[in-house]
Design an enzyme around this catalytic site. Structure first.
Site, PDB file in Angstrom:
ATOM      1  N   SER A 187      34.500  42.939  34.639  1.00 23.21           N
ATOM      2  CA  SER A 187      33.420  43.015  35.632  1.00 23.21           C
ATOM      3  C   SER A 187      32.070  43.257  34.965  1.00 23.21           C
ATOM      4  O   SER A 187      31.987  43.784  33.854  1.00 23.21           O
ATOM      5  CB  SER A 187      33.687  44.141  36.632  1.00 23.21           C
ATOM      6  OG  SER A 187      34.934  43.968  37.256  1.00 23.21           O
TER       7      SER A 187
HETATM    8  N1  SAH Z   1      38.879  46.437  36.198  1.00 19.85           N
HETATM    9  C1  SAH Z   1      38.895  45.250  35.379  1.00 19.85           C
HETATM   10  C2  SAH Z   1      38.425  44.032  36.169  1.00 19.85           C
HETATM   11  C3  SAH Z   1      39.428  42.940  36.061  1.00 19.85           C
HETATM   12  S1  SAH Z   1      39.235  41.591  37.177  1.00 19.85           S
HETATM   13  C4  SAH Z   1      38.083  45.431  34.120  1.00 19.85           C
HETATM   14  O1  SAH Z   1      37.371  46.445  34.011  1.00 19.85           O
HETATM   15  O2  SAH Z   1      38.175  44.594  33.225  1.00 19.85           O
HETATM   16  C5  SAH Z   1      40.449  41.979  38.411  1.00 19.85           C
HETATM   17  C6  SAH Z   1      41.870  42.192  37.925  1.00 19.85           C
HETATM   18  O3  SAH Z   1      42.691  42.380  39.101  1.00 19.85           O
HETATM   19  C7  SAH Z   1      42.488  41.026  37.172  1.00 19.85           C
HETATM   20  O4  SAH Z   1      42.956  41.478  35.929  1.00 19.85           O
HETATM   21  C8  SAH Z   1      43.637  40.574  38.066  1.00 19.85           C
HETATM   22  O5  SAH Z   1      44.760  40.090  37.352  1.00 19.85           O
HETATM   23  C9  SAH Z   1      43.963  41.840  38.842  1.00 19.85           C
HETATM   24  N2  SAH Z   1      44.663  41.652  40.108  1.00 19.85           N
HETATM   25  C10 SAH Z   1      44.536  40.650  41.010  1.00 19.85           C
HETATM   26  N3  SAH Z   1      45.350  40.836  42.066  1.00 19.85           N
HETATM   27  C11 SAH Z   1      46.017  42.010  41.833  1.00 19.85           C
HETATM   28  C12 SAH Z   1      47.008  42.749  42.550  1.00 19.85           C
HETATM   29  N4  SAH Z   1      47.490  42.336  43.734  1.00 19.85           N
HETATM   30  N5  SAH Z   1      47.451  43.907  42.021  1.00 19.85           N
HETATM   31  C13 SAH Z   1      46.979  44.356  40.826  1.00 19.85           C
HETATM   32  N6  SAH Z   1      46.053  43.698  40.100  1.00 19.85           N
HETATM   33  C14 SAH Z   1      45.588  42.531  40.591  1.00 19.85           C
END
Ligand code: SAH
Length: 213
Positions: free
Chosen positions: A64
């Site tokens: 993000s």
């Molecule tokens: N917090 C992360 C942002 C990652 S983007 C960071 O700081 O890098 C969002 C993430 O949510 C992705 O890795 C994606 O695989 C995950 N995601 C999507 N749907 C999800 C679900 N149902 N349960 C858990 N994670 C999920």
């Protein structure tokens, strides 16, 4: 795994940028200033690490934008020792911010590749979440509930009921809600069945997907 003076200097600029965009919480700004974000990204993106932008990581996901991470974290109002659940571990950057604030961090990721990579990577940097879970964030983590705060880092088409149910009274859920564009939404639990809702502007996230793979 190098963190140089150059990186630290760029990071200080990034802190100034997000402060200028409105982030006021000193502890959050300090956390962003401490965390070597370039190490959370593939080496090809090193030059981009300290721009205030989201970037691709593995498995078609993104780390993000720092401003967004800071904004969501500020809304959580984390105190040392708070139990915080994150949905969407991704690169682990948001989890590292929560660790810097002294939270007991639980984080769920549905992509096995990212789950494995980040589980190995965070301890190497000295960040030790209580638990990283490979699973479906829509369900939350009932066995560890209730939480002081829950932060969803992917765009949710709706607010999963289990997440509201797993908040302490006084606890806060920060969740971007919507399909193409998401409204950052804060729920504060006021009682067993009572929630206060605040809407805090538009953001864009990768989608929260159902069923792990
Ligand atoms: N917090 C992360 C942002 C990652 S983007 C960071 O700081 O890098 C969002 C993430 O949510 C992705 O890795 C994606 O695989 C995950 N995601 C999507 N749907 C999800 C679900 N149902 N349960 C858990 N994670 C999920």
């Amino acid at each position: 795994m190098k963190d140089t003076f150059k990186h630290k200097g760029l990071r200080q600029k990034l802190v100034e940028t997000i402060a200028a965009k409105g982030i006021k919480d000193e502890a959050v700004l300090k956390a962003i200033g401490n965390i070597p974000r370039h190490l959370f990204m593939d080496s090809g993106f090193l030059d981009h690490a300290y721009q205030d932008k989201a970037f691709p990581i593995a498995a078609d996901q993104t780390i993000s934008q720092p401003y967004t991470v800071a904004f969501q974290t500020e809304l959580l109002q984390v105190k040392r020792g708070d139990k915080i659940l994150e949905i969407g571990t991704g690169s682990g950057y948001q989890a590292a911010v929560l660790c810097e604030l002294g939270a007991k961090v639980y984080s769920i990721e549905r992509q096995q590749e990212l789950f494995k990579k980040t589980s190995k990577f965070l301890p190497r940097l000295g960040y030790r979440p209580k638990k990283l879970i490979f699973g479906d964030g829509y369900k939350g983590l009932p066995e560890e509930a209730p939480f002081d705060g829950i932060v969803v880092t992917a765009g949710a088409p709706f607010v999963p009921k289990p997440l509201l149910a797993q908040l302490k009274v006084g606890g806060r859920l920060v969740i971007p809600v919507g399909d193409d564009v998401q409204v950052m939404t804060l729920y504060i639990r006021k009682g067993a069945k009572e929630f206060e809702k605040h809407e805090l502007g538009d953001f864009r996230f990768v989608p929260l997907l159902e069923d792990k793979n």
